[in-house]
Design a protein around this motif. Structure first.
Motif, PDB file in Angstrom:
ATOM      1  N   ALA A 165       0.813  -1.042   0.001  1.00  0.00           N
ATOM      2  CA  ALA A 165       0.130   0.109   0.089  1.00  0.00           C
ATOM      3  C   ALA A 165       0.926   1.103   0.077  1.00  0.00           C
ATOM      4  O   ALA A 165       1.837   1.196   0.591  1.00  0.00           O
ATOM      5  CB  ALA A 165      -0.916   0.068   1.044  1.00  0.00           C
ATOM      6  N   ARG A 166       0.523   2.197  -0.642  1.00  0.00           N
ATOM      7  CA  ARG A 166       1.255   3.599  -0.767  1.00  0.00           C
ATOM      8  C   ARG A 166       0.918   4.480   0.439  1.00  0.00           C
ATOM      9  O   ARG A 166      -0.426   4.538   0.494  1.00  0.00           O
ATOM     10  CB  ARG A 166       0.999   4.209  -2.140  1.00  0.00           C
ATOM     11  N   GLN A 167       1.577   5.077   0.856  1.00  0.00           N
ATOM     12  CA  GLN A 167       1.297   6.089   1.817  1.00  0.00           C
ATOM     13  C   GLN A 167       2.000   7.462   1.521  1.00  0.00           C
ATOM     14  O   GLN A 167       2.939   7.502   1.158  1.00  0.00           O
ATOM     15  CB  GLN A 167       1.602   5.503   3.296  1.00  0.00           C
ATOM     16  N   ARG A 168       1.064   8.372   1.916  1.00  0.00           N
ATOM     17  CA  ARG A 168       1.821   9.696   1.454  1.00  0.00           C
ATOM     18  C   ARG A 168       2.654  10.174   2.852  1.00  0.00           C
ATOM     19  O   ARG A 168       2.530   9.686   4.070  1.00  0.00           O
ATOM     20  CB  ARG A 168       0.573  10.790   1.408  1.00  0.00           C
ATOM     21  N   ALA A 169       3.645  11.079   2.366  1.00  0.00           N
ATOM     22  CA  ALA A 169       4.624  11.521   3.378  1.00  0.00           C
ATOM     23  C   ALA A 169       3.775  12.772   4.050  1.00  0.00           C
ATOM     24  O   ALA A 169       3.338  13.683   3.413  1.00  0.00           O
ATOM     25  CB  ALA A 169       5.650  12.139   2.841  1.00  0.00           C
ATOM     26  N   LEU A 170       3.702  12.407   5.373  1.00  0.00           N
ATOM     27  CA  LEU A 170       2.944  13.686   6.340  1.00  0.00           C
ATOM     28  C   LEU A 170       4.060  14.334   7.150  1.00  0.00           C
ATOM     29  O   LEU A 170       4.874  13.747   7.584  1.00  0.00           O
ATOM     30  CB  LEU A 170       1.784  12.959   6.973  1.00  0.00           C
ATOM     31  N   PRO A 171       3.722  15.666   7.568  1.00  0.00           N
ATOM     32  CA  PRO A 171       4.482  16.358   8.385  1.00  0.00           C
ATOM     33  C   PRO A 171       4.594  15.889   9.672  1.00  0.00           C
ATOM     34  O   PRO A 171       3.379  15.562  10.173  1.00  0.00           O
ATOM     35  CB  PRO A 171       4.210  17.884   8.142  1.00  0.00           C
ATOM     36  N   ALA A 172       5.552  15.677  10.387  1.00  0.00           N
ATOM     37  CA  ALA A 172       5.547  15.417  11.733  1.00  0.00           C
ATOM     38  C   ALA A 172       6.444  16.234  12.732  1.00  0.00           C
ATOM     39  O   ALA A 172       7.545  16.541  12.896  1.00  0.00           O
ATOM     40  CB  ALA A 172       6.295  13.914  11.808  1.00  0.00           C
ATOM     41  N   THR A 173       5.539  17.290  13.307  1.00  0.00           N
ATOM     42  CA  THR A 173       6.111  18.229  13.911  1.00  0.00           C
ATOM     43  C   THR A 173       5.393  18.200  15.406  1.00  0.00           C
ATOM     44  O   THR A 173       4.336  18.027  15.420  1.00  0.00           O
ATOM     45  CB  THR A 173       5.684  19.906  13.252  1.00  0.00           C
ATOM     46  N   PRO A 174       6.201  18.975  16.468  1.00  0.00           N
ATOM     47  CA  PRO A 174       5.419  18.865  17.723  1.00  0.00           C
ATOM     48  C   PRO A 174       4.166  19.629  17.787  1.00  0.00           C
ATOM     49  O   PRO A 174       3.284  19.302  18.772  1.00  0.00           O
ATOM     50  CB  PRO A 174       6.529  19.932  18.401  1.00  0.00           C
ATOM     51  N   ASP A 175       4.028  20.365  16.951  1.00  0.00           N
ATOM     52  CA  ASP A 175       2.675  21.198  17.125  1.00  0.00           C
ATOM     53  C   ASP A 175       1.329  20.449  16.192  1.00  0.00           C
ATOM     54  O   ASP A 175       0.227  20.949  16.129  1.00  0.00           O
ATOM     55  CB  ASP A 175       2.702  22.607  16.528  1.00  0.00           C
ATOM     56  N   LEU A 176       1.622  19.188  15.690  1.00  0.00           N
ATOM     57  CA  LEU A 176       0.609  18.588  14.948  1.00  0.00           C
ATOM     58  C   LEU A 176       0.601  16.988  15.628  1.00  0.00           C
ATOM     59  O   LEU A 176       1.522  16.486  16.309  1.00  0.00           O
ATOM     60  CB  LEU A 176       1.207  18.195  13.487  1.00  0.00           C
ATOM     61  N   PRO A 177      -0.661  16.546  15.572  1.00  0.00           N
ATOM     62  CA  PRO A 177      -1.068  15.366  16.314  1.00  0.00           C
ATOM     63  C   PRO A 177      -0.569  14.386  15.446  1.00  0.00           C
ATOM     64  O   PRO A 177      -0.210  14.212  14.447  1.00  0.00           O
ATOM     65  CB  PRO A 177      -2.591  15.280  16.148  1.00  0.00           C
ATOM     66  N   PRO A 178      -0.473  13.060  16.053  1.00  0.00           N
ATOM     67  CA  PRO A 178       0.327  11.906  15.397  1.00  0.00           C
ATOM     68  C   PRO A 178      -0.547  11.718  14.010  1.00  0.00           C
ATOM     69  O   PRO A 178      -1.709  11.848  13.866  1.00  0.00           O
ATOM     70  CB  PRO A 178       0.495  10.812  16.372  1.00  0.00           C
ATOM     71  N   ALA A 179      -0.178  11.247  12.923  1.00  0.00           N
ATOM     72  CA  ALA A 179      -0.600  10.918  11.724  1.00  0.00           C
ATOM     73  C   ALA A 179      -1.480   9.648  11.788  1.00  0.00           C
ATOM     74  O   ALA A 179      -1.076   8.753  12.641  1.00  0.00           O
ATOM     75  CB  ALA A 179       0.316  10.753  10.567  1.00  0.00           C
ATOM     76  N   HIS A 180      -2.792   9.570  11.462  1.00  0.00           N
ATOM     77  CA  HIS A 180      -3.590   8.309  11.619  1.00  0.00           C
ATOM     78  C   HIS A 180      -3.530   7.873  10.250  1.00  0.00           C
ATOM     79  O   HIS A 180      -3.900   8.408   9.220  1.00  0.00           O
ATOM     80  CB  HIS A 180      -5.114   8.967  11.940  1.00  0.00           C
ATOM     81  N   ARG A 181      -3.183   6.783  10.015  1.00  0.00           N
ATOM     82  CA  ARG A 181      -3.030   6.017   8.799  1.00  0.00           C
ATOM     83  C   ARG A 181      -4.408   4.799   8.936  1.00  0.00           C
ATOM     84  O   ARG A 181      -4.426   3.932   9.825  1.00  0.00           O
ATOM     85  CB  ARG A 181      -1.736   5.231   8.643  1.00  0.00           C
ATOM     86  N   ARG A 182      -5.202   5.014   7.838  1.00  0.00           N
ATOM     87  CA  ARG A 182      -6.225   3.751   7.705  1.00  0.00           C
ATOM     88  C   ARG A 182      -5.688   2.327   7.463  1.00  0.00           C
ATOM     89  O   ARG A 182      -6.322   1.650   7.634  1.00  0.00           O
ATOM     90  CB  ARG A 182      -7.272   4.327   6.354  1.00  0.00           C
ATOM     91  N   MET A 183      -4.436   2.247   6.941  1.00  0.00           N
ATOM     92  CA  MET A 183      -3.866   1.005   6.808  1.00  0.00           C
ATOM     93  C   MET A 183      -3.222   0.139   8.114  1.00  0.00           C
ATOM     94  O   MET A 183      -2.559  -0.624   7.823  1.00  0.00           O
ATOM     95  CB  MET A 183      -2.791   0.981   5.844  1.00  0.00           C
ATOM     96  N   THR A 184      -3.328   1.208   9.302  1.00  0.00           N
ATOM     97  CA  THR A 184      -2.249   0.545  10.421  1.00  0.00           C
ATOM     98  C   THR A 184      -2.871  -0.822  10.773  1.00  0.00           C
ATOM     99  O   THR A 184      -2.188  -1.647  11.318  1.00  0.00           O
ATOM    100  CB  THR A 184      -2.786   1.702  11.317  1.00  0.00           C
ATOM    101  N   ALA A 185      -4.262  -1.042  10.719  1.00  0.00           N
ATOM    102  CA  ALA A 185      -4.901  -2.513  11.122  1.00  0.00           C
ATOM    103  C   ALA A 185      -4.651  -3.424  10.312  1.00  0.00           C
ATOM    104  O   ALA A 185      -4.782  -4.813  10.787  1.00  0.00           O
ATOM    105  CB  ALA A 185      -6.290  -1.958  11.319  1.00  0.00           C
ATOM    106  N   VAL A 186      -4.375  -3.296   9.030  1.00  0.00           N
ATOM    107  CA  VAL A 186      -4.217  -4.105   8.058  1.00  0.00           C
ATOM    108  C   VAL A 186      -3.081  -4.572   7.434  1.00  0.00           C
ATOM    109  O   VAL A 186      -2.444  -5.603   6.961  1.00  0.00           O
ATOM    110  CB  VAL A 186      -5.294  -3.950   6.778  1.00  0.00           C
ATOM    111  N   CYS A 187      -1.870  -3.286   7.649  1.00  0.00           N
ATOM    112  CA  CYS A 187      -0.686  -3.569   6.802  1.00  0.00           C
ATOM    113  C   CYS A 187       0.342  -3.085   8.070  1.00  0.00           C
ATOM    114  O   CYS A 187       0.243  -2.565   9.173  1.00  0.00           O
ATOM    115  CB  CYS A 187      -0.439  -2.626   5.959  1.00  0.00           C
ATOM    116  N   ALA A 188       1.680  -3.346   7.709  1.00  0.00           N
ATOM    117  CA  ALA A 188       2.707  -3.001   8.693  1.00  0.00           C
ATOM    118  C   ALA A 188       4.158  -2.870   7.805  1.00  0.00           C
ATOM    119  O   ALA A 188       4.047  -3.604   6.541  1.00  0.00           O
ATOM    120  CB  ALA A 188       2.995  -4.082   9.774  1.00  0.00           C
TER     121      ALA A 188
END
Length: 455
Positions: A165-188
């Motif tokens: 599965a392809r996943q977009r690159a998302l910004p990860a900064t202290p002022d942003l909440p953790p990214a929620h990926r819809r594939m987390t439950a089915v992929c790794a």
């Protein structure tokens, strides 16, 4: 309505939409009627149940009917399937004895709510149906492989296939909440092979090599649990052999290099199921007995008909993998290295070495027979390729592990039904493989036998 008339052609157009019947609707009607006549739809209603939140007027069988239609349609996505089906929703559900088509949202919520017992109930029903109606030829057992002693064997294949599965690159900064990926439950994260993607789901498939029937699928996120899935696959094959009254020692399980380590060989040795697999621990080449065998002439030399690669085969009949491990038959295949790096095997001093592990008797299977069985005659890669073209089990149907597993079990079931119906329409012989004509061993007179009197 407008009309264009000429001497040869008359064309009429109308603003009213009249959708054409999907090309796959006829096959859905045939499969639905066949499932009803066998009582399988009723069994699904009674046996595939689970505690769930409300789904309005829908029941489990409604969602199963949608997934069966999605499998047969070959549509790339559920969205495309629903758009094509919407004008014919009422007659589609009527084919299965139901009245209302569940919406895409209801189907998504159903697959998300599925629990493991419901998935295992569908798997158990699938496997019971598989052993109840095996493909046969005039009452004989399904296919077979004859060895050089004239004994019959049955070949099975367990192999892993991956969907990324392809996943977009998302910004990860202290002022942003953790990214929620819809594939987390089915992929790794895991090994993606030659496919492009960031996360992967691996499933282990089981194939009956002579009929090309699927016998099971076990999926896991990432690289999966290959040893645990293999033990489940062995249990499925053992149950199938028992139901068909086939002795366990007449079956052969073919495995690829993923399973070529000592722990898997020990598991297979405990199960009692004969096997052929490619070894991946090339440190075994330093074993004194193997080094001594490599110093002598090879047992056989073979040239591949397509790649023209010439391999020398060395048969090492009784090698201890570890101090307390099983003693098995190891076949070493060697060929000269080229300028192209090898993808399989290891290169030492300009020679490529490949390892193959088996417990098949040398009197029945020569080293070349074992190599042919692994490389050509028992593989399921071509069936996996056909699967991708005809049904594509790895289409994403749910973003939950149980939902995706549920869909893939149904997909394998529909594949087998297609094979069964095709066999009824055009009966063809099962795949029979004979390495060589069996010859009776020459009779050697015993000491108690007197020689014939001279003439």
């Amino acid at each position: 309505m407008s009309r264009i008339t000429s001497s040869a052609v008359t064309i009429q157009t109308s603003p009213q939409s009249v959708p054409s019947t999907p090309s796959w609707m006829g096959e859905v009607a045939v499969v639905a009627q066949y499932l009803s006549s066998l009582g399988l739809l009723e069994k699904m209603v009674l046996e595939v149940r689970f505690s769930r939140k409300r789904f309005g007027i829908y029941d489990t069988i409604d969602f199963i009917c949608v997934l069966i239609g999605y499998t047969l349609s070959g549509e790339a996505t559920l969205k495309g399937f629903y758009e094509r089906l919407r004008p014919f929703a009422t007659p589609f559900m009527a084919l299965f004895g139901r009245s209302k088509l569940p919406s895409r949202g209801a189907l998504s919520r159903y697959l998300s709510a599925l629990d493991q017992p419901a998935v295992e109930a569908l798997r158990a029903l699938f496997q019971k149906d598989l052993v109840a109606r095996p493909l046969r030829e005039q009452g004989e057992a399904t296919g077979g492989l004859w060895d050089r002693c004239g004994e019959r064997w049955y070949v099975f294949d367990a192999d892993g296939t991956r969907q990324v599965a392809r996943q977009r690159a998302l910004p990860a900064t202290p002022d942003l909440p953790p990214a929620h990926r819809r594939m987390t439950a089915v992929c790794a994260p895991g090994y993606t092979g030659h496919k492009r993607g960031e996360v992967v789901r691996t499933r282990t498939t089981i194939l009956q090599a002579h009929t090309h029937q699927w016998m099971g699928t076990f999926g896991n996120p990432g690289n999966g649990d290959y040893r645990g899935d293999l033990l489940r696959a062995v249990a499925v094959i053992t149950g199938y052999l028992t139901s068909q009254h086939i002795p366990l020692h007449q079956a052969i399980l073919r495995l690829d290099g993923q399973y070529g380590d000592y722990a898997v060989v020990a598991d297979l040795d405990t199960s009692g199921l004969p096997y052929v697999t490619r070894g991946k621990d090339y440190g075994l080449l330093d074993h004194p007995e193997i080094q001594a065998r490599l110093q002598r002439p090879p047992d056989q030399v073979v040239t591949h008909p397509e790649t023209a690669t010439t391999r020398a085969l060395f048969d090492c009949l009784d090698i201890a993998l570890t101090g307390a491990g099983p003693r098995i038959r190891v076949i070493v295949a060697t060929h000269p290295a080229t300028s192209t790096p090898v993808r399989v095997g290891t290169t030492r001093d300009g020679v490529v070495y490949e390892l193959f592990f088996t417990c098949l008797p040398p009197s029945a299977f020569t080293p070349l027979d074992v190599l042919d069985l692994y490389l050509h005659r028992g593989g399921c890669e071509t069936v996996l390729s056909d699967e991708d073209k005809e049904q594509d089990f790895d289409r994403w149907c749910s973003y939950t592990a149980n939902g995706q597993e549920f869909w893939q079990i149904l997909s394998q079931w529909i594949w087998n039904l297609r094979l069964e119906l095709g066999h009824h329409l055009h009966p063809t012989p099962m795949r029979l493989t004979e390495f060589a004509t069996a010859e009776a061993a020459p009779h050697t007179p015993s000491a108690s036998e007197e020689p014939p009197p001279p003439q």
